[in-house]
Design a protein around this motif. Structure first.
Motif, PDB file in Angstrom:
ATOM      1  N   ALA A 253      -1.498  35.369 -12.316  1.00  0.00           N
ATOM      2  CA  ALA A 253      -2.635  34.948 -13.138  1.00  0.00           C
ATOM      3  C   ALA A 253      -3.916  34.810 -12.317  1.00  0.00           C
ATOM      4  CB  ALA A 253      -2.314  33.624 -13.829  1.00  0.00           C
ATOM      5  N   LEU A 254      -3.794  34.274 -11.107  1.00  0.00           N
ATOM      6  CA  LEU A 254      -4.983  33.992 -10.295  1.00  0.00           C
ATOM      7  C   LEU A 254      -5.346  35.099  -9.322  1.00  0.00           C
ATOM      8  CD1 LEU A 254      -4.189  30.292  -9.297  1.00  0.00           C
ATOM      9  CD2 LEU A 254      -5.785  31.078 -11.050  1.00  0.00           C
ATOM     10  N   GLY A 255      -4.367  35.867  -8.906  1.00  0.00           N
ATOM     11  CA  GLY A 255      -4.549  36.802  -7.802  1.00  0.00           C
ATOM     12  C   GLY A 255      -4.165  36.102  -6.508  1.00  0.00           C
TER      13      GLY A 255
ATOM     14  N   ALA B 118      -5.514  35.917  -3.452  1.00  0.00           N
ATOM     15  CA  ALA B 118      -6.536  35.180  -2.699  1.00  0.00           C
ATOM     16  C   ALA B 118      -6.871  33.849  -3.375  1.00  0.00           C
ATOM     17  CB  ALA B 118      -7.788  36.029  -2.531  1.00  0.00           C
ATOM     18  N   ALA B 119      -7.071  33.873  -4.681  1.00  0.00           N
ATOM     19  CA  ALA B 119      -7.402  32.636  -5.398  1.00  0.00           C
ATOM     20  C   ALA B 119      -6.226  31.658  -5.374  1.00  0.00           C
ATOM     21  CB  ALA B 119      -7.806  32.945  -6.835  1.00  0.00           C
ATOM     22  N   PHE B 120      -5.007  32.178  -5.490  1.00  0.00           N
ATOM     23  CA  PHE B 120      -3.837  31.304  -5.406  1.00  0.00           C
ATOM     24  C   PHE B 120      -3.769  30.643  -4.035  1.00  0.00           C
ATOM     25  CE2 PHE B 120       0.477  30.414  -4.085  1.00  0.00           C
ATOM     26  CZ  PHE B 120       0.936  29.631  -5.126  1.00  0.00           C
ATOM     27  N   ALA B 121      -3.954  31.429  -2.979  1.00  0.00           N
ATOM     28  CA  ALA B 121      -3.889  30.887  -1.624  1.00  0.00           C
ATOM     29  C   ALA B 121      -4.941  29.801  -1.425  1.00  0.00           C
ATOM     30  CB  ALA B 121      -4.050  31.999  -0.593  1.00  0.00           C
ATOM     31  N   GLU B 122      -6.146  30.016  -1.926  1.00  0.00           N
ATOM     32  CA  GLU B 122      -7.207  29.016  -1.802  1.00  0.00           C
ATOM     33  C   GLU B 122      -6.874  27.760  -2.600  1.00  0.00           C
ATOM     34  OE1 GLU B 122     -10.733  26.996  -0.877  1.00  0.00           O
ATOM     35  OE2 GLU B 122      -9.608  28.583   0.129  1.00  0.00           O
ATOM     36  N   ALA B 123      -6.402  27.924  -3.828  1.00  0.00           N
ATOM     37  CA  ALA B 123      -6.040  26.762  -4.651  1.00  0.00           C
ATOM     38  C   ALA B 123      -4.878  25.995  -4.008  1.00  0.00           C
ATOM     39  CB  ALA B 123      -5.668  27.209  -6.060  1.00  0.00           C
ATOM     40  N   PHE B 124      -3.915  26.703  -3.463  1.00  0.00           N
ATOM     41  CA  PHE B 124      -2.781  26.053  -2.801  1.00  0.00           C
ATOM     42  C   PHE B 124      -3.263  25.276  -1.586  1.00  0.00           C
ATOM     43  CE2 PHE B 124       0.964  25.696  -0.166  1.00  0.00           C
ATOM     44  CZ  PHE B 124       1.962  25.410  -1.082  1.00  0.00           C
TER      45      PHE B 124
ATOM     46  N   ASP C   1      10.059  29.549  -7.526  1.00  0.00           N
ATOM     47  CA  ASP C   1       9.708  30.951  -7.283  1.00  0.00           C
ATOM     48  C   ASP C   1       9.112  31.600  -8.529  1.00  0.00           C
ATOM     49  OD1 ASP C   1      10.588  30.700  -4.681  1.00  0.00           O
ATOM     50  OD2 ASP C   1      12.498  31.732  -5.035  1.00  0.00           O
ATOM     51  N   ARG C   2       9.694  31.320  -9.693  1.00  0.00           N
ATOM     52  CA  ARG C   2       9.204  31.906 -10.946  1.00  0.00           C
ATOM     53  C   ARG C   2       7.802  31.397 -11.269  1.00  0.00           C
ATOM     54  NH1 ARG C   2       9.292  29.505 -15.547  1.00  0.00           N
ATOM     55  NH2 ARG C   2      10.900  28.022 -14.953  1.00  0.00           N
ATOM     56  N   ILE C   3       7.564  30.101 -11.134  1.00  0.00           N
ATOM     57  CA  ILE C   3       6.263  29.516 -11.441  1.00  0.00           C
ATOM     58  C   ILE C   3       5.209  29.978 -10.436  1.00  0.00           C
ATOM     59  CG2 ILE C   3       5.014  27.318 -11.525  1.00  0.00           C
ATOM     60  CD1 ILE C   3       7.727  26.138 -12.633  1.00  0.00           C
ATOM     61  N   THR C   4       5.602  30.064  -9.166  1.00  0.00           N
ATOM     62  CA  THR C   4       4.677  30.544  -8.138  1.00  0.00           C
ATOM     63  C   THR C   4       4.271  31.983  -8.406  1.00  0.00           C
ATOM     64  OG1 THR C   4       5.607  29.036  -6.509  1.00  0.00           O
ATOM     65  CG2 THR C   4       4.373  30.912  -5.655  1.00  0.00           C
ATOM     66  N   ALA C   5       5.218  32.819  -8.768  1.00  0.00           N
ATOM     67  CA  ALA C   5       4.912  34.222  -9.068  1.00  0.00           C
ATOM     68  C   ALA C   5       3.975  34.335 -10.271  1.00  0.00           C
ATOM     69  CB  ALA C   5       6.201  35.006  -9.316  1.00  0.00           C
ATOM     70  N   ALA C   6       4.194  33.514 -11.286  1.00  0.00           N
ATOM     71  CA  ALA C   6       3.325  33.546 -12.464  1.00  0.00           C
ATOM     72  C   ALA C   6       1.912  33.091 -12.111  1.00  0.00           C
ATOM     73  CB  ALA C   6       3.905  32.666 -13.571  1.00  0.00           C
ATOM     74  N   ALA C   7       1.795  32.060 -11.285  1.00  0.00           N
ATOM     75  CA  ALA C   7       0.469  31.582 -10.881  1.00  0.00           C
ATOM     76  C   ALA C   7      -0.256  32.630 -10.046  1.00  0.00           C
ATOM     77  CB  ALA C   7       0.596  30.276 -10.112  1.00  0.00           C
TER      78      ALA C   7
END
Length: 62
Positions: A23-25, A27-33, A14-20
């Motif tokens: 950092a990415l926003g 939309a960008a996190f969802a696309e990268a995931f 949860d902590r690492i996901t929140a930080a990512a």
């Protein structure tokens, strides 16, 4: 890999996901995931070796 996450690791994930996401926003996190979820373990490892600095233990293995 749809294995359940051990309860002891939930806080770290949860902590690492929140930080990512921060950092990415979102939309960008969802696309990268989404893109990452399509990679084979071998493809993910190859990408990781190109973008992450070697760790002291992996540098000794080379």
């Amino acid at each position: 890999m749809d294995a359940p996450l051990p309860r002891a690791e939930r806080g770290d994930v949860d902590r690492i996901t929140a930080a990512a996401k921060a950092a990415l926003g979102q939309a960008a996190f969802a696309e990268a995931f989404r893109r990452g979820a399509t990679l084979s373990p071998e493809e993910a490892a190859l990408i990781a070796t190109k973008v992450l600095p070697p760790t002291p233990s992996s540098a000794e293995d080379v």
